[in-house]
Write a protein that holds these residues in place. Sequence first.
Motif, short mmCIF file in Angstrom:
data_model
loop_
_atom_site.label_atom_id
_atom_site.label_comp_id
_atom_site.label_asym_id
_atom_site.label_seq_id
_atom_site.Cartn_x
_atom_site.Cartn_y
_atom_site.Cartn_z
N ARG A 10 0.84 -1.22 0.00
CA ARG A 10 0.00 0.00 0.00
C ARG A 10 0.86 1.26 0.00
O ARG A 10 0.52 2.25 -0.63
CB ARG A 10 -0.91 -0.02 1.22
CG ARG A 10 -1.91 1.12 1.24
CD ARG A 10 -2.97 0.90 2.27
NE ARG A 10 -3.99 1.92 2.21
CZ ARG A 10 -5.12 1.92 2.92
NH1 ARG A 10 -5.34 0.91 3.74
NH2 ARG A 10 -5.99 2.88 2.81
N ALA A 11 2.00 1.22 0.70
CA ALA A 11 2.88 2.39 0.74
C ALA A 11 3.53 2.65 -0.61
O ALA A 11 3.80 3.80 -0.97
CB ALA A 11 3.95 2.18 1.81
N LEU A 12 3.79 1.60 -1.38
CA LEU A 12 4.45 1.75 -2.67
C LEU A 12 3.49 2.05 -3.81
O LEU A 12 3.84 2.75 -4.76
CB LEU A 12 5.24 0.46 -3.01
CG LEU A 12 6.42 0.12 -2.12
CD1 LEU A 12 7.03 -1.21 -2.54
CD2 LEU A 12 7.48 1.23 -2.20
N ARG A 13 2.29 1.51 -3.73
CA ARG A 13 1.33 1.64 -4.84
C ARG A 13 -0.01 2.14 -4.29
O ARG A 13 -0.81 1.36 -3.79
CB ARG A 13 1.13 0.30 -5.55
CG ARG A 13 2.34 -0.18 -6.35
CD ARG A 13 2.10 -1.59 -6.86
NE ARG A 13 0.86 -1.69 -7.61
CZ ARG A 13 0.78 -1.51 -8.94
NH1 ARG A 13 1.85 -1.21 -9.64
NH2 ARG A 13 -0.38 -1.63 -9.54
N HIS A 14 -0.25 3.42 -4.43
CA HIS A 14 -1.51 3.99 -3.94
C HIS A 14 -2.68 3.59 -4.84
O HIS A 14 -3.83 3.69 -4.43
CB HIS A 14 -1.41 5.52 -3.89
CG HIS A 14 -0.31 6.01 -2.99
ND1 HIS A 14 -0.38 5.92 -1.62
CD2 HIS A 14 0.89 6.58 -3.28
CE1 HIS A 14 0.73 6.42 -1.09
NE2 HIS A 14 1.52 6.82 -2.07
N GLU A 15 -2.36 3.12 -6.06
CA GLU A 15 -3.44 2.79 -7.00
C GLU A 15 -3.86 1.33 -6.92
O GLU A 15 -4.57 0.84 -7.80
CB GLU A 15 -3.00 3.11 -8.44
CG GLU A 15 -1.89 2.23 -9.00
CD GLU A 15 -0.51 2.74 -8.64
OE1 GLU A 15 0.47 2.26 -9.24
OE2 GLU A 15 -0.41 3.62 -7.76
N ASN A 16 -3.43 0.60 -5.89
CA ASN A 16 -3.89 -0.78 -5.74
C ASN A 16 -5.41 -0.84 -5.70
O ASN A 16 -6.05 0.00 -5.04
CB ASN A 16 -3.33 -1.40 -4.45
CG ASN A 16 -1.91 -1.88 -4.62
OD1 ASN A 16 -1.47 -2.13 -5.74
ND2 ASN A 16 -1.19 -2.01 -3.52
N PRO A 17 -6.03 -1.80 -6.40
CA PRO A 17 -7.50 -1.90 -6.38
C PRO A 17 -8.04 -2.04 -4.96
O PRO A 17 -7.48 -2.76 -4.14
CB PRO A 17 -7.76 -3.18 -7.20
CG PRO A 17 -6.54 -3.38 -8.03
CD PRO A 17 -5.40 -2.85 -7.22
N LYS A 18 -9.13 -1.33 -4.69
CA LYS A 18 -9.72 -1.38 -3.36
C LYS A 18 -10.20 -2.78 -3.02
O LYS A 18 -10.13 -3.22 -1.87
CB LYS A 18 -10.89 -0.39 -3.27
CG LYS A 18 -10.44 1.07 -3.27
CD LYS A 18 -11.63 2.00 -3.08
CE LYS A 18 -11.16 3.47 -3.03
NZ LYS A 18 -12.29 4.40 -2.86
N PHE A 19 -10.70 -3.50 -4.06
CA PHE A 19 -11.17 -4.86 -3.81
C PHE A 19 -10.03 -5.75 -3.32
O PHE A 19 -10.19 -6.54 -2.39
CB PHE A 19 -11.78 -5.45 -5.09
CG PHE A 19 -12.15 -6.89 -4.97
CD1 PHE A 19 -13.29 -7.28 -4.30
CD2 PHE A 19 -11.32 -7.88 -5.51
CE1 PHE A 19 -13.62 -8.62 -4.17
CE2 PHE A 19 -11.64 -9.22 -5.38
CZ PHE A 19 -12.79 -9.60 -4.72
N LEU A 20 -8.86 -5.62 -3.96
CA LEU A 20 -7.69 -6.43 -3.56
C LEU A 20 -7.29 -6.12 -2.13
O LEU A 20 -7.02 -7.04 -1.33
CB LEU A 20 -6.52 -6.15 -4.51
CG LEU A 20 -5.18 -6.79 -4.12
CD1 LEU A 20 -5.28 -8.31 -4.15
CD2 LEU A 20 -4.08 -6.31 -5.05
N MET A 21 -7.23 -4.85 -1.77
CA MET A 21 -6.82 -4.48 -0.43
C MET A 21 -7.84 -4.94 0.61
O MET A 21 -7.47 -5.42 1.69
CB MET A 21 -6.62 -2.96 -0.35
CG MET A 21 -5.62 -2.41 -1.35
SD MET A 21 -4.00 -3.21 -1.29
CE MET A 21 -3.39 -2.62 0.28
N THR A 22 -9.13 -4.80 0.28
CA THR A 22 -10.17 -5.25 1.21
C THR A 22 -10.14 -6.76 1.39
O THR A 22 -10.20 -7.27 2.52
CB THR A 22 -11.56 -4.82 0.70
OG1 THR A 22 -11.58 -3.40 0.53
CG2 THR A 22 -12.65 -5.23 1.68
#
Length: 238
Positions: free
Chosen positions: A141-153
């Motif tokens: 998350r610190a490196l890529r702010h554009e990670n899909p929200k679904f993936l992070m959730t």
Amino acid sequence: MDGLYGVQLAGRSSYSDDEAVKTSIMDSSACELQEGSGSSRSLLIRRLWQQRPPCLKPIHCSLSCDKHVGETIANVVTSLPFIALGLQTPRKNMNTALYANSLIGVGIASSLYHTSRGEIRKYLRWADYTMIATATLCLSRALRHENPKFLMTASTLLLPFQPLMVSAVHTGIMEVSFAKRASIEPELKMAHNLHKMSSLLGGALFIADDVFPQTSYLHAAWHLAAALGVGTCNKLLE
């Protein structure tokens, strides 16, 4: 005529009884077929679930990495660099601060696990794996702010149940991000080369620790290789 009717009535009654018996037998056979089909389907589903890949299976505790006092001391000492790395990690925003704190958590969880004995040890093993997965998630998350929200959730929800799978996914994301940055930023090439070597060494030691459980200090060596890899990742946050 009464006798004839009586015979006819008796015949009808016998015929009705035969039909009822046949219907009952057919109904019970159909029920048995349905029950048999349902049990075979359940058995098939159970077998498929038992043959699922390791990443979908719960983690198991291995006690082989602390066979004697000397190895326990080595494992605790080699856990401390993660705390030092967490304290040195740049805290430019909330994401980098979370990552730094998660590294400190990795060092603490690892130290507690290696000094533990008895029933609590398996729970601390789970905490150790979960903190490692948390650190990879926070770094991604610190490196890529554009990670899909679904993936992070999804990763956050799976974290307590499948930490190894979460670690694998977000380590892959970090590796891709590191390679891309190193290809366009020459000052990162040396760090990236060191990172690749430490990652290969760490992977080999991780496998060796599992294949040769009676070999002492393999786990501590893996700690050092992993800490070296983490230290090179911090270059991406500077």
